[in-house]
Motif scaffolding. Sequence first.
Motif, PDB file in Angstrom:
ATOM      1  N   TYR A 266      -2.717 -33.657  16.564  1.00  0.00           N
ATOM      2  CA  TYR A 266      -3.531 -32.865  15.634  1.00  0.00           C
ATOM      3  C   TYR A 266      -4.662 -32.175  16.351  1.00  0.00           C
ATOM      4  O   TYR A 266      -5.108 -31.104  15.947  1.00  0.00           O
ATOM      5  N   ILE A 267      -5.148 -32.793  17.421  1.00  0.00           N
ATOM      6  CA  ILE A 267      -6.173 -32.120  18.224  1.00  0.00           C
ATOM      7  C   ILE A 267      -5.595 -30.812  18.767  1.00  0.00           C
ATOM      8  O   ILE A 267      -6.278 -29.800  18.847  1.00  0.00           O
ATOM      9  N   ALA A 297      -8.606 -30.109   3.349  1.00  0.00           N
ATOM     10  CA  ALA A 297      -7.327 -30.565   3.881  1.00  0.00           C
ATOM     11  C   ALA A 297      -7.456 -30.857   5.378  1.00  0.00           C
ATOM     12  O   ALA A 297      -6.861 -31.810   5.895  1.00  0.00           O
ATOM     13  N   THR A 298      -8.251 -30.036   6.075  1.00  0.00           N
ATOM     14  CA  THR A 298      -8.452 -30.274   7.504  1.00  0.00           C
ATOM     15  C   THR A 298      -9.092 -31.634   7.736  1.00  0.00           C
ATOM     16  O   THR A 298      -8.653 -32.418   8.588  1.00  0.00           O
ATOM     17  N   ALA A 299     -10.141 -31.908   6.953  1.00  0.00           N
ATOM     18  CA  ALA A 299     -10.818 -33.196   7.102  1.00  0.00           C
ATOM     19  C   ALA A 299      -9.849 -34.335   6.783  1.00  0.00           C
ATOM     20  O   ALA A 299      -9.808 -35.350   7.493  1.00  0.00           O
ATOM     21  N   ALA A 300      -9.037 -34.157   5.736  1.00  0.00           N
ATOM     22  CA  ALA A 300      -8.094 -35.206   5.354  1.00  0.00           C
ATOM     23  C   ALA A 300      -7.067 -35.437   6.466  1.00  0.00           C
ATOM     24  O   ALA A 300      -6.759 -36.573   6.821  1.00  0.00           O
ATOM     25  N   ILE A 301      -6.565 -34.345   7.046  1.00  0.00           N
ATOM     26  CA  ILE A 301      -5.597 -34.478   8.129  1.00  0.00           C
ATOM     27  C   ILE A 301      -6.218 -35.246   9.287  1.00  0.00           C
ATOM     28  O   ILE A 301      -5.628 -36.172   9.842  1.00  0.00           O
ATOM     29  N   SER A 305      -4.737 -38.833  10.331  1.00  0.00           N
ATOM     30  CA  SER A 305      -4.033 -38.854  11.611  1.00  0.00           C
ATOM     31  C   SER A 305      -4.487 -40.024  12.485  1.00  0.00           C
ATOM     32  O   SER A 305      -3.803 -40.417  13.415  1.00  0.00           O
ATOM     33  N   LEU A 306      -5.664 -40.569  12.152  1.00  0.00           N
ATOM     34  CA  LEU A 306      -6.131 -41.715  12.937  1.00  0.00           C
ATOM     35  C   LEU A 306      -5.428 -43.007  12.535  1.00  0.00           C
ATOM     36  O   LEU A 306      -5.532 -44.007  13.231  1.00  0.00           O
ATOM     37  N   GLY A 307      -4.706 -42.975  11.422  1.00  0.00           N
ATOM     38  CA  GLY A 307      -4.127 -44.219  10.925  1.00  0.00           C
ATOM     39  C   GLY A 307      -2.614 -44.276  10.981  1.00  0.00           C
ATOM     40  O   GLY A 307      -1.996 -45.037  10.244  1.00  0.00           O
ATOM     41  N   LEU A 332       1.946 -39.446   4.091  1.00  0.00           N
ATOM     42  CA  LEU A 332       0.742 -38.968   3.412  1.00  0.00           C
ATOM     43  C   LEU A 332       0.218 -37.684   4.039  1.00  0.00           C
ATOM     44  O   LEU A 332      -0.329 -36.815   3.359  1.00  0.00           O
ATOM     45  N   ILE A 333       0.381 -37.543   5.356  1.00  0.00           N
ATOM     46  CA  ILE A 333      -0.133 -36.355   6.040  1.00  0.00           C
ATOM     47  C   ILE A 333       0.532 -35.100   5.524  1.00  0.00           C
ATOM     48  O   ILE A 333      -0.029 -34.010   5.578  1.00  0.00           O
ATOM     49  N   ALA A 334       1.749 -35.242   4.974  1.00  0.00           N
ATOM     50  CA  ALA A 334       2.446 -34.065   4.472  1.00  0.00           C
ATOM     51  C   ALA A 334       1.668 -33.408   3.336  1.00  0.00           C
ATOM     52  O   ALA A 334       1.785 -32.204   3.113  1.00  0.00           O
ATOM     53  N   VAL A 335       0.835 -34.192   2.623  1.00  0.00           N
ATOM     54  CA  VAL A 335       0.131 -33.618   1.467  1.00  0.00           C
ATOM     55  C   VAL A 335      -0.905 -32.564   1.903  1.00  0.00           C
ATOM     56  O   VAL A 335      -0.785 -31.392   1.524  1.00  0.00           O
TER      57      VAL A 335
END
Length: 554
Positions: A266-267, A297-301, A305-307, A332-335
């Motif tokens: 994601y980075i 959405a960016t913050a959520a990703i 992504s850390l988990g 979940l990341i798909a959302v």
Amino acid sequence: MAIAETEQSSAASPLVTQLHGWVTTVDHKRIGILYILMSLFFLVVGGVEALLIRLQLWAPNNTLIGPDTFNQLFTMHGTTMIFFVVMPMLSGFANYLVPLMIGCRDVAFPRLNALGFWLALFGGCILYTSYFTGDALYGLGSAPDVGWFAYAPLTSPAYARGGSVDYWILGTLVSGVGTLTFAVNLIATILTMRAPGMKLNQVPLFVWMMLVDAGLIIVAFPPLTAAQIMLLLDRYAGAHFFDTQAGGSALLWQHLFWFFGHPEVYIMALPAFGIISEIVPVFSRKVIFGYASMAAATAAIGFISLGVWAHHMFTVGLDDRLDAFFSAASFLIAVPTGIKIFNWTATLYGGRLQLRTPMLFALGFLGMFLIGGLTGIMLATVPVDWQVSDSYFLVAHFHYVLFGGSLFALMGGCYYWFPKATGKMLSETLGAWHFWLLFIGFNLLFGPMHIAGIMGMPRRVYTYEAGQGWDFWNQLSTVGAFIMGIGFLIFFINLVLSLRSGKKAGDDPWDAWTLEWATSSPPASYNFEQIPTVRSRRPLWDLKHPEDPDWKYE
Ligand code: HEM
Ligand SMILES: [Cu+2]
């Protein structure tokens, strides 16, 4: 330019003065360009390595390249592409653009910024020195051959005598420290140096995504650094962190590595999302759809992504309940990713699309990232992963994400901001050739890998027996690789020709809306004579359309 000008009195020749100016620069724009030049250099190196890999896999029982060399090639290729191509390119874009986009004169810590670049370059040099001096088991000049993930205990002293693994550890460690300084600097800059009036919810989406990106770097890189130091201690100080014979754990490396390695995806992807979020609205002539949901959405990703790191470890035999957790977290990341794709599509919808080269790359990105995302969901499904793990299906998947996602967007960014950085336009004709060769070559190269993988072709094999149905797919891939190579050749020709004799760009060739286009092309070393005051998300639109400015609606 400032440095070159102030030192004109010295007796050195103009070339030396110029070089001295670049080497000692602390200007964020020059450092950005240096990062991008470094990235392009390593793109050629990593690309040639990839072509050699593909030549070797052209036919069954091929003996072009020996097995040892092959292991070194895929290790160097993966390590180079990730640490020394995509990472420096995104640092370069962020360095160049963020201060211009938020309307300030430089980053928060200009000298630290320069240090970050030199550490990144130095890291690359360390890695490649192994080709000249590594004294591993098979003698002189052996590069690391342990994969870009360097799984312990294969990297422990028992299995990797000689120096080659040390070059991998030190090269990525040093460049990683440089990346950390970059991230700290970027966060400080975005949080404290925005132009007067510019609220955090008014910065361009590229800046938002780089902010989350830098946050991810700060969380994800230290565990890697720690793991690398532990490995060095194992190798040289008699520690046993990863030594299963002495109570150490092989899984520990994998946890630490993938706790870095997954967010790293994601980075590399968030800056690409940022670039797409700048290009799509400008070439659709519309405001981006759903700014706030894009940022959220960016913050959520970033957070999710850390988990999810253990989805890289479904086949190592973790507890079933853990597998289930990491599988669900990955779904979940798909959302939030879906939200982004929806927003980009909604921005395109009903827009007056201008298919200039940056937009071609943006559309190419959308298609290929979507494919990579979908195969990602397949891989997050544990039983599917058990079937295709460590096959070419996986190689296909991550290239669709990393290359089709990250690098395509970065290429689009090159076309979009080249006029700002150089004052010259890139040729649209050559640009279109570059895009189409890349697009066709890319799909020919990585598409068939899905099929070869499902047919059972394992990754990291240096050759294969005939008669397994893999020959044809491998030949398609190899042809695709060379088509792509030609595409990149055209890109480099385009760069050189445009620098020499490109059309003059003017300050704002795309009729864009963000602050970097308010400066001259190329911008003066101090960026803005007068720091602009900002009232909306599209400050340049407000200037150009005083009768209907955005700030009335926001
Ligand atoms: C942004 C660009 C790219 C990135 C980030 C990237 C990344 C990677 C990584 C991480 C690996 C795994 C290495 C390992 O197992 O240690 C890999 C392997 C490979 N890549 Fe790339 N790559 C890129 C571009 C390319 C290109 C242009 C080609 C072909 C011309 C290519 C072909 C391959 C092949 C054939 C393998 C070997 C797979 C295996 O044997 O496991 N890659 N790449
Ligand atoms: Cu992952």
